[in-house]
Every structure is written in structure tokens, then in C-alpha cells.
Design an enzyme around this catalytic site. Structure first.
Site, PDB file in Angstrom:
ATOM      1  N   THR A  12       0.823  -1.216   0.000  1.00  0.00           N
ATOM      2  CA  THR A  12       0.000   0.000   0.000  1.00  0.00           C
ATOM      3  C   THR A  12       0.852   1.259   0.000  1.00  0.00           C
ATOM      4  O   THR A  12       0.467   2.288  -0.563  1.00  0.00           O
ATOM      5  CB  THR A  12      -0.948  -0.013   1.221  1.00  0.00           C
ATOM      6  OG1 THR A  12      -1.906  -1.046   1.010  1.00  0.00           O
ATOM      7  CG2 THR A  12      -1.677   1.303   1.410  1.00  0.00           C
ATOM      8  N   THR A  83       1.611  -4.476   4.276  1.00  0.00           N
ATOM      9  CA  THR A  83       1.459  -4.839   5.690  1.00  0.00           C
ATOM     10  C   THR A  83       0.863  -6.233   5.899  1.00  0.00           C
ATOM     11  O   THR A  83       0.986  -6.794   6.985  1.00  0.00           O
ATOM     12  CB  THR A  83       0.580  -3.801   6.426  1.00  0.00           C
ATOM     13  OG1 THR A  83      -0.720  -3.804   5.838  1.00  0.00           O
ATOM     14  CG2 THR A  83       1.185  -2.425   6.384  1.00  0.00           C
ATOM     15  N   ASP A  84       0.220  -6.781   4.855  1.00  0.00           N
ATOM     16  CA  ASP A  84      -0.517  -8.029   5.076  1.00  0.00           C
ATOM     17  C   ASP A  84       0.373  -9.194   5.519  1.00  0.00           C
ATOM     18  O   ASP A  84      -0.022  -9.999   6.359  1.00  0.00           O
ATOM     19  CB  ASP A  84      -1.292  -8.422   3.810  1.00  0.00           C
ATOM     20  CG  ASP A  84      -2.514  -7.524   3.594  1.00  0.00           C
ATOM     21  OD1 ASP A  84      -2.921  -6.834   4.546  1.00  0.00           O
ATOM     22  OD2 ASP A  84      -3.057  -7.518   2.470  1.00  0.00           O
TER      23      ASP A  84
HETATM   24  N1  ASP Z   1      -2.488  -4.804   0.173  1.00  0.00           N
HETATM   25  C1  ASP Z   1      -1.479  -4.343   0.973  1.00  0.00           C
HETATM   26  C2  ASP Z   1      -0.316  -5.318   1.012  1.00  0.00           C
HETATM   27  O1  ASP Z   1       0.421  -5.359   0.068  1.00  0.00           O
HETATM   28  C3  ASP Z   1      -1.905  -3.970   2.325  1.00  0.00           C
HETATM   29  C4  ASP Z   1      -0.925  -3.005   2.886  1.00  0.00           C
HETATM   30  O2  ASP Z   1       0.154  -2.836   2.402  1.00  0.00           O
HETATM   31  O3  ASP Z   1      -1.293  -2.376   3.893  1.00  0.00           O
HETATM   32  O4  ASP Z   1      -0.115  -6.022   1.985  1.00  0.00           O
END
Ligand code: ASP
Length: 313
Positions: A12, A83-84
Site C-alpha cells: 500500500t 502490511t498483510d
Molecule cells: N495490500 C497491501 C499489502 O500489500 C496492504 C498493505 O500494504 O497495507 O499487503
């Protein structure tokens, strides 16, 4: 001025939904005021993916690359990441990157186009931590929302709030105050697992009320080389899974047990004696799974319980 290399991977923090794409790392760095005052920056793009697409092998390769970078004239490494799966990658870094220099992972819960975007601040703070001598000998760290967490304990605890990470076992390791990290826990050097490769066929099974042995048997039938089981509480299991554990033992598939609780150790003496299960200690199933991948590679052909236990001691 400290020298910090930033390895970018996507997520993200790099997402630009309005433009229908994910930005390359140099564009991500360009959105951060004060970055070049915080450290002398070198940028390297590792990949551009959502972290749901990161694999253990990519995490391992990222760790190896971070280690190579740190063996040069660099004070610290920062990795930008979705973050995932960040809690998995930061633990892989913890196990793979040698030496005392800081390795810090960060990301964003909001894209650069959203009101209240958090990516620029998180990246700036990650660089400030990586540039600090106070951050040496602390294992791989995750910096987000002014908080510093240790890779060994951190977990994603909220799907959308900018305060998305917590360390249920011990709380945050520190905070960034102004531009400086302040640590609440003593330094503790990383102890890398001596593996040149990983064995990726490791499955994770979470126990639930009424669980039987179907999933564990499916792991063995599907070719798993190791299985992590998240047991109940301090180490209790429904009787129905016991034939599955026996099948693992007969097939020579190591079974590592950790609690399905957010924190705490397990006591599985009876299962160790009867089925050769391995006590994974105080960590989540996600992290134990990555550790078992490295342990299987490091152990070579000798994957018996005694040998495997050495990697979880
Ligand atoms: N979709 C994102 C990721 O690549 C979520 C994030 O980065 O917060 O994990």
C-alpha cells in the site's frame, strides 16, 4: 551522516489506486520530505508486489540481499513492504540477516492518495531508526505509526487502522519520539538460523473445537515436509487429531506445536514422547512455519525430533 539502503517491494505504501497502478520505489521515496536529511540514502528495488503475493522464498531472498547490503559500507537497511504479510517477512529477516546492524521494515495502511496517508511518515521514521546506533543488536524491527516492534513478536492486529501492529507477548519495543528511537527493551543480538536455503513445503494447521485428523493427514498426503500445529491453550489437543500425529511420525514429517493464543508457551511433553512433536516455544504459527522451513534446510537429512528441537530451543 549515517548510510541507509532502502529496499522497496511494493504494498500500500506504493499503491496509487487513482492512477491504477503500483509505484516504483523511486517514486515512493520521492514522497517523503526530509528523507535525505535523515541519512545518506541508496535505493534498490527488490520487487513491486502486494504483500499477499510475497512467498517464503522471496522473503528468504530478500533477507539474503539485506545481509549482503549490510556487509558493505552501510549503517542500516530499511525495507518497504505491504502490511498483510509484513509480520512474516520481518521474522524471516530476523532469522536470516547476520550481524548487529539495524534491519527495519515499514509500510502504510493508507495510500499516498488518501487523507491521513501514513506512508511518508512511516518511511521517514524507519530510516531514522535504521540510522541510529541505538537500534543495533535488536533483531529485525517493524516501524509503523511511531511504534517499534521486534520481528519475533509482532503481528498484524487490525485490518485497516493505522495502528495495525501489536506485539501481544511483550508489547512494543520502543517508539520514535521526534526523530529519535527510544527503546523500552534491552539490546539482544539476532541469532540467525544457519540455513543456505529453505524447504517451503511446510503447512500450518490451527486446531478448533471438534477438530479431527483430516487436515493433518491431508498435509502429509499433499507432500508437506513439515507441519506446524497451533494447539489449544498451553498444549491441549482434541483426541481426534492423534491418528494424524501418528501418521506424521511414521512418515518422518516433523510436527512443531505452538499455541493458538496470541502469546504464551506450550507444554506438550506427552505429545513429544508419544509422537515426537517439537515444542515451538513462544511464537505464532505463522512464524514457527517459517522457522521450520529454515530448520529443515539447515538440518539436511537428519530431520529426527532431537535434531529439529535444536532449532526451536
Ligand atoms: N495490500 C497491501 C499489502 O500489500 C496492504 C498493505 O500494504 O497495507 O499487503
Amino acid at each position: 551522516m549515517a548510510k541507509v539502503t532502502i529496499l522497496t517491494t511494493g504494498g500500500t505504501i506504493a499503491s496509487r489506486p487513482g492512477a491504477g497502478r503500483m509505484a516504483h520505489g523511486d517514486e515512493v521515496l520521492g514522497t517523503v520530505p526530509g528523507l535525505h536529511e535523515a541519512a545518506e540514502i541508496v535505493h534498490e528495488e527488490f520487487c513491486v508486489v502486494a504483500s499477499s503475493q510475497m512467498t517464503p522464498r522471496m522473503m528468504f531472498n530478500l533477507g539474503k540481499r539485506a545481509g549482503e547490503v549490510l556487509s558493505g559500507d552501510v549503517d542500516g537497511v530499511v525495507i518497504t513492504h505491504g502490511t498483510d504479510t509484513m509480520e512474516e517477512t520481518v521474522y524471516m529477516l530476523d532469522m536470516v540477516v547476520p550481524g548487529p546492524k539495524p534491519v527495519v521494515i515499514t509500510g502504510a495502511m493508507r495510500t499516498a492518495e488518501e487523507v491521513g496517508t501514513d506512508g511518508a511518515r512511516n518511511l521517514l521514521e524507519a530510516v531514522q531508526v535504521a540510522a541510529s546506533p541505538q537500534a543495533r543488536s535488536r533483531g529485525a524491527m517493524l516501524v509503523l505509526n511511531d511504534e517499534i516492534h521486534l520481528g519475533r513478536f509482532v503481528a498484524k492486529v487490525h485490518s485497516s487502522n493505522p495502528r495495525a501492529f501489536g506485539s501481544p507477548a511483550q508489547g512494543r519495543a520502543g517508539e520514535v519520539h521526534g526523530s529519535q528511537p527510544v527503546f523500552y527493551v534491552p539490546q539482544s543480538p539476532r541469532k540467525p538460523v544457519p540455513a543456505d536455503d529453505i524447504v517451503t513445503d511446510v503447512d500450518l494447521v490451527r486446531l478448533y473445537s471438534g477438530a479431527d485428523d483430516r487436515l493433518i493427514k491431508a498435509c502429509v498426503a499433499g507432500g508437506a515436509r513439515g507441519v506446524v500445529v497451533e494447539v489449544m491453550g498451553k498444549g491441549n489437543v482434541p483426541r481426534g487429531i492423534l491418528p494424524g500425529l501418528d501418521e506424521c511420525r511414521k512418515a518422518g514429517v516433523p510436527v512443531v506445536m505452538v499455541t493458538r493464543c496470541q502469546a504464551g508457551p506450550v507444554e506438550i511433553g506427552r505429545l513429544e514422547d508419544q509422537f515426537g512433536c517439537i515444542n515451538g516455544g513462544e511464537m505464532t504459527g505463522l512464524k514457527a512455519r517459517l522457522r521450520l522451513m529454515l530448520a529443515l534446510a539447515a538440518a539436511g537429512q537428519d530431520r529426527g525430533p532431537e535434531r529439529m528441537r535444536q532449532f526451536f530451543a
